[in-house]
Design a protein around this motif. Structure first.
Motif, PDB file in Angstrom:
ATOM      1  N   LEU A 231     -64.739  68.650  47.006  1.00  0.00           N
ATOM      2  CA  LEU A 231     -65.470  67.400  46.764  1.00  0.00           C
ATOM      3  C   LEU A 231     -66.715  67.280  47.652  1.00  0.00           C
ATOM      4  CD1 LEU A 231     -62.537  64.827  46.434  1.00  0.00           C
ATOM      5  CD2 LEU A 231     -64.132  65.506  44.630  1.00  0.00           C
ATOM      6  N   PRO A 232     -67.707  68.156  47.487  1.00  0.00           N
ATOM      7  CA  PRO A 232     -68.889  68.110  48.363  1.00  0.00           C
ATOM      8  C   PRO A 232     -69.611  66.755  48.303  1.00  0.00           C
ATOM      9  CG  PRO A 232     -69.227  69.656  46.537  1.00  0.00           C
ATOM     10  CD  PRO A 232     -67.783  69.262  46.517  1.00  0.00           C
ATOM     11  N   GLU A 233     -69.515  66.066  47.173  1.00  0.00           N
ATOM     12  CA  GLU A 233     -70.185  64.764  47.033  1.00  0.00           C
ATOM     13  C   GLU A 233     -69.691  63.767  48.078  1.00  0.00           C
ATOM     14  OE1 GLU A 233     -68.306  66.174  44.693  1.00  0.00           O
ATOM     15  OE2 GLU A 233     -69.647  66.789  43.066  1.00  0.00           O
ATOM     16  N   LEU A 234     -68.417  63.888  48.412  1.00  0.00           N
ATOM     17  CA  LEU A 234     -67.803  62.956  49.359  1.00  0.00           C
ATOM     18  C   LEU A 234     -68.397  63.102  50.754  1.00  0.00           C
ATOM     19  CD1 LEU A 234     -65.583  60.929  48.772  1.00  0.00           C
ATOM     20  CD2 LEU A 234     -63.898  62.625  49.459  1.00  0.00           C
ATOM     21  N   LEU A 235     -69.051  64.239  51.010  1.00  0.00           N
ATOM     22  CA  LEU A 235     -69.539  64.529  52.360  1.00  0.00           C
ATOM     23  C   LEU A 235     -71.061  64.401  52.467  1.00  0.00           C
ATOM     24  CD1 LEU A 235     -67.078  67.424  53.113  1.00  0.00           C
ATOM     25  CD2 LEU A 235     -67.238  65.264  54.370  1.00  0.00           C
ATOM     26  N   GLU A 236     -71.690  63.808  51.476  1.00  0.00           N
ATOM     27  CA  GLU A 236     -73.152  63.656  51.550  1.00  0.00           C
ATOM     28  C   GLU A 236     -73.531  62.486  52.436  1.00  0.00           C
ATOM     29  OE1 GLU A 236     -74.676  63.531  47.538  1.00  0.00           O
ATOM     30  OE2 GLU A 236     -73.892  65.580  47.242  1.00  0.00           O
ATOM     31  N   SER A 237     -73.020  61.316  52.122  1.00  0.00           N
ATOM     32  CA  SER A 237     -73.421  60.099  52.814  1.00  0.00           C
ATOM     33  C   SER A 237     -73.057  60.047  54.301  1.00  0.00           C
ATOM     34  CB  SER A 237     -72.858  58.887  52.080  1.00  0.00           C
ATOM     35  OG  SER A 237     -73.090  57.730  52.825  1.00  0.00           O
ATOM     36  N   PRO A 238     -71.861  60.512  54.700  1.00  0.00           N
ATOM     37  CA  PRO A 238     -71.462  60.297  56.100  1.00  0.00           C
ATOM     38  C   PRO A 238     -72.448  60.848  57.128  1.00  0.00           C
ATOM     39  CG  PRO A 238     -69.588  61.082  54.837  1.00  0.00           C
ATOM     40  CD  PRO A 238     -70.788  61.165  53.933  1.00  0.00           C
ATOM     41  N   PHE A 239     -73.203  61.878  56.780  1.00  0.00           N
ATOM     42  CA  PHE A 239     -74.102  62.491  57.765  1.00  0.00           C
ATOM     43  C   PHE A 239     -75.564  62.172  57.476  1.00  0.00           C
ATOM     44  CE2 PHE A 239     -70.536  65.529  56.903  1.00  0.00           C
ATOM     45  CZ  PHE A 239     -69.725  64.988  57.882  1.00  0.00           C
ATOM     46  N   SER A 240     -75.817  61.174  56.639  1.00  0.00           N
ATOM     47  CA  SER A 240     -77.189  60.864  56.230  1.00  0.00           C
ATOM     48  C   SER A 240     -77.710  59.579  56.840  1.00  0.00           C
ATOM     49  CB  SER A 240     -77.252  60.758  54.701  1.00  0.00           C
ATOM     50  OG  SER A 240     -76.762  61.942  54.128  1.00  0.00           O
ATOM     51  N   HIS A 241     -77.004  59.039  57.828  1.00  0.00           N
ATOM     52  CA  HIS A 241     -77.415  57.760  58.407  1.00  0.00           C
ATOM     53  C   HIS A 241     -77.278  57.774  59.915  1.00  0.00           C
ATOM     54  CE1 HIS A 241     -77.254  56.230  54.310  1.00  0.00           C
ATOM     55  NE2 HIS A 241     -76.120  56.887  54.210  1.00  0.00           N
ATOM     56  N   SER A 242     -78.035  56.867  60.545  1.00  0.00           N
ATOM     57  CA  SER A 242     -77.821  56.546  61.950  1.00  0.00           C
ATOM     58  C   SER A 242     -77.834  57.790  62.838  1.00  0.00           C
ATOM     59  CB  SER A 242     -76.510  55.765  62.051  1.00  0.00           C
ATOM     60  OG  SER A 242     -76.210  55.417  63.366  1.00  0.00           O
ATOM     61  N   ILE A 243     -76.853  57.895  63.708  1.00  0.00           N
ATOM     62  CA  ILE A 243     -76.865  58.937  64.742  1.00  0.00           C
ATOM     63  C   ILE A 243     -76.707  60.337  64.149  1.00  0.00           C
ATOM     64  CG2 ILE A 243     -75.502  59.811  66.687  1.00  0.00           C
ATOM     65  CD1 ILE A 243     -75.164  56.809  67.496  1.00  0.00           C
ATOM     66  N   MET A 244     -75.889  60.476  63.104  1.00  0.00           N
ATOM     67  CA  MET A 244     -75.741  61.802  62.485  1.00  0.00           C
ATOM     68  C   MET A 244     -77.038  62.241  61.817  1.00  0.00           C
ATOM     69  SD  MET A 244     -72.826  62.994  63.204  1.00  0.00           S
ATOM     70  CE  MET A 244     -72.969  62.104  64.734  1.00  0.00           C
ATOM     71  N   LYS A 245     -77.748  61.280  61.234  1.00  0.00           N
ATOM     72  CA  LYS A 245     -79.034  61.604  60.619  1.00  0.00           C
ATOM     73  C   LYS A 245     -80.014  62.075  61.698  1.00  0.00           C
ATOM     74  CE  LYS A 245     -82.597  59.704  57.555  1.00  0.00           C
ATOM     75  NZ  LYS A 245     -83.728  60.294  58.247  1.00  0.00           N
ATOM     76  N   ARG A 246     -80.019  61.349  62.826  1.00  0.00           N
ATOM     77  CA  ARG A 246     -80.933  61.720  63.901  1.00  0.00           C
ATOM     78  C   ARG A 246     -80.605  63.117  64.444  1.00  0.00           C
ATOM     79  NH1 ARG A 246     -80.884  57.351  67.899  1.00  0.00           N
ATOM     80  NH2 ARG A 246     -79.678  58.665  69.285  1.00  0.00           N
ATOM     81  N   ALA A 247     -79.326  63.404  64.574  1.00  0.00           N
ATOM     82  CA  ALA A 247     -78.911  64.734  65.062  1.00  0.00           C
ATOM     83  C   ALA A 247     -79.416  65.821  64.125  1.00  0.00           C
ATOM     84  CB  ALA A 247     -77.393  64.796  65.184  1.00  0.00           C
ATOM     85  N   LYS A 248     -79.346  65.556  62.819  1.00  0.00           N
ATOM     86  CA  LYS A 248     -79.804  66.552  61.855  1.00  0.00           C
ATOM     87  C   LYS A 248     -81.328  66.648  61.858  1.00  0.00           C
ATOM     88  CE  LYS A 248     -77.540  66.746  57.811  1.00  0.00           C
ATOM     89  NZ  LYS A 248     -76.986  66.104  56.596  1.00  0.00           N
ATOM     90  N   ASP A 249     -81.997  65.481  61.881  1.00  0.00           N
ATOM     91  CA  ASP A 249     -83.463  65.469  61.880  1.00  0.00           C
ATOM     92  C   ASP A 249     -84.040  66.190  63.093  1.00  0.00           C
ATOM     93  OD1 ASP A 249     -83.343  64.099  59.541  1.00  0.00           O
ATOM     94  OD2 ASP A 249     -83.896  62.143  60.372  1.00  0.00           O
ATOM     95  N   LYS A 250     -83.347  66.072  64.228  1.00  0.00           N
ATOM     96  CA  LYS A 250     -83.815  66.731  65.456  1.00  0.00           C
ATOM     97  C   LYS A 250     -83.454  68.211  65.484  1.00  0.00           C
ATOM     98  CE  LYS A 250     -83.921  63.248  69.150  1.00  0.00           C
ATOM     99  NZ  LYS A 250     -83.179  62.842  70.370  1.00  0.00           N
ATOM    100  N   GLY A 251     -82.736  68.679  64.470  1.00  0.00           N
ATOM    101  CA  GLY A 251     -82.344  70.087  64.421  1.00  0.00           C
ATOM    102  C   GLY A 251     -81.202  70.432  65.371  1.00  0.00           C
TER     103      GLY A 251
END
Ligand code: 6GU
Length: 225
Positions: free
Chosen positions: A9-29
């Motif tokens: 279920l990859p769809e279930l794992l899209e949103s959790p890492f697309s906001h707030s601190i997880m998003k920042r962690a990803k954006d910063k590489g």
């Protein structure tokens, strides 16, 4: 850190890492999270990934071949520090588990479904198992999201002074003290006077006492450890 998640279920794992601190962690590489659809790795027709269990009994089991192929595909590209299987019969996930995982470089997380995965994959590929609590979820995805969040926020550079993990509950084996913000008087409910005294040492001592009191009242077991 790089985390590869194998899931039906990859769809279930899209949103959790697309906001707030997880998003920042990803954006910063600092954190890379990739999801892999198990069905893309099955050699069976109709993208089959599960089958009846030998010996009979209700519920399907995830077949070994698609999981082995997915894991080996990833292992061809890089070396993994841990291959984690999310399962309610694994050891309980704690802050210290998150702390130690945050020091790894590459992780695979396998999300189980149905009755779980063929035990030979646990025996021959999985290096670590994690449960997030004594209750049963319908799949490992939400549990995997919990682990990635708890680990991702600990990566150096993800949190700043305002969000620092140093004073989190559990980080020093105690619950966090109560916190307050403006206004100092809300509907006649006043904040503790000491927070306005301006003496950082006194405030620190008060917070420590409050932590201790909370921990004694709510989670006495934490103090024994
Ligand atoms: Cl990791 N998976 C599932 N399916 N249920 C759980 C769990 C994991 N941890 C607690 N319950």
């Amino acid at each position: 850190m790089r985390i590869d998640i194998i899931t039906v279920l990859p769809e279930l794992l899209e949103s959790p890492f697309s906001h707030s601190i997880m998003k920042r962690a990803k954006d910063k590489g600092l954190l890379e999270v990739y999801t892999h659809n198990l069905r893309d790795y099955t050699p069976y027709k109709q993208a089959q990934v599960d089958d009846y269990q030998f010996g009979g009994g209700a519920g399907m089991v995830m077949m070994p071949e698609p999981l082995a192929l997915a894991i080996e595909h990833l292992q061809k590209e890089r070396k993994y520090d841990e291959i984690i299987y999310m399962t309610p019969d694994g050891p309980l996930f704690e802050q210290k588990t998150a702390n130690s995982l945050s020091m790894k470089k590459n992780l695979i997380i396998i999300c189980g479904h149905y009755k779980g995965i063929d035990d030979r994959i646990r025996e021959h590929f999985v290096t670590m198992e994690i449960s997030i609590g004594d209750y049963v979820l319908s799949g490992g995805e939400l549990a995997a999201a919990v682990v990635v969040d708890a680990v991702g926020r600990l990566l150096p550079g993800v949190l700043n002074d305002e969000t620092s993990a140093l004073f989190d509950s559990f980080q020093d084996g105690m619950l966090a003290p109560p916190v307050y913000t403006r206004p100092a008087d809300f509907r006649g409910w006043k904040i503790p006077d000491i927070l306005l005294c301006g003496d950082p040492k006194k405030i620190d001592d008060w917070r420590y006492e409050q932590s201790l009191k909370r921990t004694e009242q709510r989670r006495p077991g934490l103090l024994d450890e």
